[in-house]
Write an enzyme that holds these catalytic residues in place. Sequence first.
Site, PDB file in Angstrom:
ATOM      1  CD  GLN A  10      -0.040  -4.778   0.595  1.00  0.00           C
ATOM      2  OE1 GLN A  10       0.006  -4.298   1.896  1.00  0.00           O
ATOM      3  NE2 GLN A  10       1.070  -4.664  -0.256  1.00  0.00           N
ATOM      4  CB  SER A  66       1.879  -4.008  -6.483  1.00  0.00           C
ATOM      5  OG  SER A  66       2.192  -3.162  -5.591  1.00  0.00           O
ATOM      6  CB  SER A 112       5.253 -11.290   0.154  1.00  0.00           C
ATOM      7  OG  SER A 112       4.932 -10.108   0.871  1.00  0.00           O
ATOM      8  CD  GLU A 120       4.129  -1.752   2.403  1.00  0.00           C
ATOM      9  OE1 GLU A 120       4.275  -2.653   2.067  1.00  0.00           O
ATOM     10  OE2 GLU A 120       3.620  -0.847   1.602  1.00  0.00           O
TER      11      GLU A 120
END
Lengths: 401, 366
Positions: free
Chosen positions: A126, A129, A161, A244
């Site tokens: 993903q 950020s 991650s 999430e």
Amino acid sequence: MDLAYSAAYEDFRKSVRRFVDKNSSNQPRRPGAGRPSSDQRRWQQLLIENGFAARTIPAEYGGYGGEPDILKSRIIAEEFTRASLPLGLANQGISMFVPTLLELGTEEQKKKWIETTLKGETVWCQGYSEPGSGSDLASLQTKATEDGDDFIINGQKIWTSTAATADMMFCLVRTEPDAPKHQGISYLIFSMDTPGIEVRPLKTMTGYAEFNEVFFTDVRVPKSQIVGERGQGWMVANATLKHERGMLGDPNQAGTRLSAIIEMMQDETVSGERLIDNPLFRDRLLQLQARVFAMQFHGMRLLTASVKGEDPGIARLIVKLMGCELNHQLAALAIDALGELGVLYGNSPHLRASGYWQRAYMFDLGLIIGGGTAQIQKNIISERGLGMPREPKAAKKQGAA
Amino acid sequence: MEFALSEEQRLLQGSVGRYLEEMSTLDAVRETAEAEAPLSREIWKGMAELGVAGVLVPEEHGGLGLGVLEAALIAEMTGRCTAPLPFVGTAVMAPIALVGAGSDAQKATWLPQLASGEIIAGVAVAEVIGAREGAGVRFANGCLTGSSLFVIDGPAADIFIVSDVNKALYLVDGKAKGLARKKLTMIDLTRPVSELVFEDVEAELLPEGGPEIVDAMIDAGRIMLAADTLGAGDMMLEKAVDYAKERKQFGRVIGSFQAVKHLCAEMAAELEPCRSLVWYAAYAQGATLQDAALPDGRLMACHAKAHLSEVGRFVARTATEVHGGMGFTDLLGLHYWFKRIGLDRQLLGGPERVREEAARLQGWAA
């Protein structure tokens, strides 16, 4: 209040238990967030065929095609947990990207990506950020400029991650620099092998690189690889974030930790006294036990609300804040009860539980901060839950000055 | 599987809530408290008409014949409105004693009078949990001797249900010879308690039950106090939020400052799971729990009492702080809720003691 399951559900439970008993001896290691092993992929395939994973994903996209039934999902989770069997894969692709695609993807995208993702063949990361855009995610600056049929991406993502092992990324980029910040974002998907992408591991306080930084230099992505419309990426991302937050703060994890601590405090001794016989540690244990029960019952209350299609209101908004904090407090108790043993780490002699409690205590802090910090959660609870006013806009104040 | 209140339970709680909001207003509470009248007989009579006084009394004896969960839903409303009522002793602990341990004749005599709101029953069990100043009651030759402190619903009681030091239960007439009653003034003036001194006081044994009935009374009483705190805490939070939306400083409502609204969010976040904990603890009293994974009712009564005591203390002080100087005044009356929560915490065992019991129930302590 009726905490018994009806006969039909008890029959379903029996069928799950038969599967669990038959397969209890040759299951793979619990899957992590990274690339699943071939054993784990085989296990996933078996679970999908039996309706224990990808249960409600339509069969045409490689799922089991079952009707949504939250109670059945819960029974599956309960029985697998009871038998210490790993559930299906729960990486970001399956938990976040697949639901988003089902909601907002084109038919072609669904056909192309959902099945291979469910099977664990395609691994996603993903790209949300950025160094300058954490809580204020919509301020993100990674830009995608038009060049013929392509976008050219330049910028940087952080806290990614599985980026090192992922095949694909779903990523938020700014495509309309002149639009208001929420309306200038698009949601792109692309291969991690695309030239111009560099992944650098991001080592955290735990000593492990659970995350990465991803740098984009003139990364060329066809315009067709967009989910939703151009400039609608913020709305698409919010569909994902909803999924999430449901993953974080799960009360069953707290229950598992509590059981492990109780066992540890009954087994470990200091100067011949069991840890659980120390009245101060025992009191802390009991305080946390009450909280774990409260969160578990709270989870059951939310479950019932979703079965009935009711909006649980503020009850839902507190789960991430309280669940993550509780997990952290549990790890803290385990460490304190173990004393010096609790701060052993790495491969040290005398290490307990493979260093799990220390790593969890530190990593939990990441979970308290990630997915909407505790402070952002409190804004959400007070503004959406209690109807309190938002902070006056900073921009307005600057204008007045 | 359904973890939710039934339609009937919601209606019951709603009607009690509406009645108390109308009757147990701040003015009414203040009047009762300042007059040092032990309780509002008028409101209690109205509650009896709603059936609330007989919530746990079997239908054959004129009650509603409902369970501890329904009682807890009512207790939540009494806490919400700081109602000056004898609910915990008269409507919960005394009926459990009589139903569990009373003879047929005792049940037929007393249960209808409790359900109708005609009589008030004080409950003397504090020494079973922890005896202060050497208090305790002993039975010999048909008479009780000794003393009991912190008798719930004591000042206005017509009869008393008394546990002796061996957890045998007795019924004592409020006017019995040799019985001296002193009102104990507590911080919470909405539910005064008594000290009883027994000098060879004639008492009737409740012959049919053992110590487990005293345990059941205490468990249910603890759940009522927890529910009372939940209701009081909810109300304090609502008042704090309302105040923060109105009060202006530095040219803006204080509720727009994160320092203030985060306090409100923390209170809400602490209180919400408490509701589920109280529901479960109450549901687990007397329910046949088929699933072995569901925790035991005795343990959950301890956890509900202890945890609500802790959350209650946090909410009581935080909501007061959000009100600033006004929260500290008598005028605003917020202190009635603060003190209610303060008494709930200590009655029938403070959280530290109750957690020790929870440890013993799980075999973790001697």
